[in-house]
Design an enzyme around this catalytic site. Sequence first.
Site, PDB file in Angstrom:
ATOM      1  N   CYS A 198      -8.310  -2.039   2.011  1.00 45.18           N
ATOM      2  CA  CYS A 198      -7.075  -2.633   1.487  1.00 45.18           C
ATOM      3  C   CYS A 198      -7.349  -3.808   0.546  1.00 45.18           C
ATOM      4  O   CYS A 198      -6.532  -4.117  -0.318  1.00 45.18           O
ATOM      5  CB  CYS A 198      -6.199  -3.141   2.634  1.00 45.18           C
ATOM      6  SG  CYS A 198      -5.696  -1.862   3.774  1.00 45.18           S
ATOM      7  N   GLU A 252      -7.700   9.368   9.145  1.00 44.59           N
ATOM      8  CA  GLU A 252      -9.076   9.424   8.621  1.00 44.59           C
ATOM      9  C   GLU A 252     -10.063   8.905   9.667  1.00 44.59           C
ATOM     10  O   GLU A 252     -11.133   9.494   9.883  1.00 44.59           O
ATOM     11  CB  GLU A 252      -9.185   8.595   7.341  1.00 44.59           C
ATOM     12  CG  GLU A 252     -10.583   8.633   6.714  1.00 44.59           C
ATOM     13  CD  GLU A 252     -10.732   7.702   5.522  1.00 44.59           C
ATOM     14  OE1 GLU A 252     -11.802   7.737   4.890  1.00 44.59           O
ATOM     15  OE2 GLU A 252      -9.790   6.925   5.232  1.00 44.59           O
ATOM     16  N   GLU A 263      -9.507   4.695 -12.342  1.00 49.00           N
ATOM     17  CA  GLU A 263      -9.161   5.830 -11.478  1.00 49.00           C
ATOM     18  C   GLU A 263      -7.779   5.711 -10.852  1.00 49.00           C
ATOM     19  O   GLU A 263      -7.310   6.653 -10.203  1.00 49.00           O
ATOM     20  CB  GLU A 263     -10.215   5.990 -10.370  1.00 49.00           C
ATOM     21  CG  GLU A 263     -10.255   4.866  -9.338  1.00 49.00           C
ATOM     22  CD  GLU A 263     -11.164   3.700  -9.698  1.00 49.00           C
ATOM     23  OE1 GLU A 263     -11.554   2.944  -8.795  1.00 49.00           O
ATOM     24  OE2 GLU A 263     -11.468   3.551 -10.905  1.00 49.00           O
ATOM     25  N   SER A 279     -13.125   3.352   3.929  1.00 48.77           N
ATOM     26  CA  SER A 279     -12.049   4.338   3.990  1.00 48.77           C
ATOM     27  C   SER A 279     -11.752   4.810   2.571  1.00 48.77           C
ATOM     28  O   SER A 279     -11.783   4.027   1.622  1.00 48.77           O
ATOM     29  CB  SER A 279     -10.795   3.713   4.594  1.00 48.77           C
ATOM     30  OG  SER A 279      -9.659   4.517   4.345  1.00 48.77           O
ATOM     31  N   CYS A 282      -4.474 -12.159   3.769  1.00 46.34           N
ATOM     32  CA  CYS A 282      -3.668 -12.223   2.543  1.00 46.34           C
ATOM     33  C   CYS A 282      -2.736 -13.431   2.492  1.00 46.34           C
ATOM     34  O   CYS A 282      -2.346 -13.870   1.409  1.00 46.34           O
ATOM     35  CB  CYS A 282      -2.854 -10.949   2.397  1.00 46.34           C
ATOM     36  SG  CYS A 282      -3.857  -9.455   2.360  1.00 46.34           S
ATOM     37  N   LYS A 316      -5.689  -8.220  -7.186  1.00 47.23           N
ATOM     38  CA  LYS A 316      -4.822  -7.051  -7.334  1.00 47.23           C
ATOM     39  C   LYS A 316      -4.590  -6.729  -8.816  1.00 47.23           C
ATOM     40  O   LYS A 316      -4.309  -5.585  -9.178  1.00 47.23           O
ATOM     41  CB  LYS A 316      -3.488  -7.279  -6.630  1.00 47.23           C
ATOM     42  CG  LYS A 316      -3.579  -7.244  -5.105  1.00 47.23           C
ATOM     43  CD  LYS A 316      -3.926  -5.864  -4.598  1.00 47.23           C
ATOM     44  CE  LYS A 316      -4.012  -5.815  -3.085  1.00 47.23           C
ATOM     45  NZ  LYS A 316      -4.385  -4.470  -2.602  1.00 47.23           N
ATOM     46  N   GLU A 345      -5.017   6.277   6.903  1.00 46.00           N
ATOM     47  CA  GLU A 345      -6.243   5.642   7.389  1.00 46.00           C
ATOM     48  C   GLU A 345      -6.479   5.931   8.869  1.00 46.00           C
ATOM     49  O   GLU A 345      -7.618   6.158   9.301  1.00 46.00           O
ATOM     50  CB  GLU A 345      -6.161   4.127   7.145  1.00 46.00           C
ATOM     51  CG  GLU A 345      -7.468   3.384   7.360  1.00 46.00           C
ATOM     52  CD  GLU A 345      -7.343   1.933   6.942  1.00 46.00           C
ATOM     53  OE1 GLU A 345      -8.058   1.518   6.008  1.00 46.00           O
ATOM     54  OE2 GLU A 345      -6.521   1.202   7.536  1.00 46.00           O
ATOM     55  N   GLU A 373      -7.475  -4.601  -9.575  1.00 43.75           N
ATOM     56  CA  GLU A 373      -7.359  -3.302  -8.917  1.00 43.75           C
ATOM     57  C   GLU A 373      -6.428  -2.364  -9.669  1.00 43.75           C
ATOM     58  O   GLU A 373      -6.734  -1.173  -9.840  1.00 43.75           O
ATOM     59  CB  GLU A 373      -6.860  -3.494  -7.481  1.00 43.75           C
ATOM     60  CG  GLU A 373      -6.775  -2.194  -6.702  1.00 43.75           C
ATOM     61  CD  GLU A 373      -6.174  -2.380  -5.314  1.00 43.75           C
ATOM     62  OE1 GLU A 373      -6.693  -1.764  -4.370  1.00 43.75           O
ATOM     63  OE2 GLU A 373      -5.191  -3.140  -5.176  1.00 43.75           O
TER      64      GLU A 373
END
Length: 455
Positions: free
Chosen positions: A178, A161, A245, A198, A382, A237, A158, A240
């Site tokens: 994230c 990037e 993908e 990102s 979190c 999560k 990141e 996710e």
Amino acid sequence: MIVNIDKDLCTGCQECVKVCPVSAITGEPHKPQEIDADKCVICGQCVQVCKSYASIIDHGEEFVTNKKQERKIPDVINEPLFAANNVCDIDKVKAALKDPSKITMVQCAPAVRVALGEDFGMELGSLTSGKMAAALKALNFDKIYDTNFAADLTIMEEGHELIKRVTEGGTLPMFTSCCPAWVKFLETNFPELTDHLSSCKSPQQMAGAVFKTYGAKVNKIDAKDIYSISIMPCTCKKFECDRPEMDSSGYRDVDAVLTTRELAYLIKDAGIDFNSLEEIPFESPLGVYTGAGTIFGVTGGVMEAALRTAYEVITGEEIPSIDIPAVRGRDGFRTTEVQIGELTLKVGVVTGLKNVVPILEDLKSGKLDLHFIEVMTCPAGCVSGGGQPKLLLEEYRETAYDNRIKSTYKHDANLPLRKSHNNPEITKIYSKFLKEPLGKVSHSLLHTKYCIKNK
């Protein structure tokens, strides 16, 4: 649905309505509420604040027993069963642990270690890294790894990037990626802005991809035999890891996600005395981490970790002060400027999803002048995730959040290495496997594309 409201238990107090960041919960007062699955970002904050629960006195023992079985919660768990709840995946993990053909690799998010102890009577915010690793070993996981390693890996990707976008004219501002609830929200409500995210996967998904490639290689095992489990403070999560993908390793990168609460269930179900466990470290190579990795658990932490590395990559010099208090705190939206050599980097930190909409509107209208923005859905990052230990008394909530944050920063300060690029195992994975940040291998394994959804 990963997050549900049980109509048999909901009293319509509407505490969940107040806390929902996307107005996905509706219903009349004093009547069962409903979740709009199209709006819901699966953050689990409704689970955290729900006050309606099953009582043996009011509902009867058989009713409570049946509800526990319906939710797949172990018999030994005696805590109240609340109306707002998330699916429990302990049965999947127990089956994998018992399967001799499976190599179980587990990772633990940074926020879990400052909250897990609360489910065993420890003080709010107690740091339990070593005991947590010992508990996972006692549960017979084959490899005890750490999401913090992947957090360091995320910063390498990141950070580079961001530098590339700033220096070569890429899409700005760049948003962190994230938090899966934030990503889901943007995809659904502002699909035209997803290029600002990102392309980095979250640390959970990076770890999963690395476990079944580099991890398989260093352990000399077949990737098809690996069952990858993550322990997360976040209910989203679970969503996710099931995104179609997320299979760049050639398999499901992460096979199952347990919340902090579910890990506590698993430990109790196994009869492990958590408080008496002797501390052990996480295993090398994929369990080695720096302070930058651990502060991912608090709002502003991803930003601070990225700045620590970006400064040194750009300037080639040591950052003057490793602590960057300007990006810490949780006051909705704050901005600051960081001087990195000749570059004045303009950054912002968003705490709580409700605070992001005005920022996105400013972006659309051309009023936003920033390079990099961190967004976290939950109110303190979190550490306050929907999968963390439930606080039964509201008066403890702020104390718990504050203590978890303090423990996180203390853990960072006490670690021998505090910058992601100084992690020796990060250096090694690039040398032996990934080759370079944003390179061909890292791009295929550690980066992703986003779904464009129309409302």
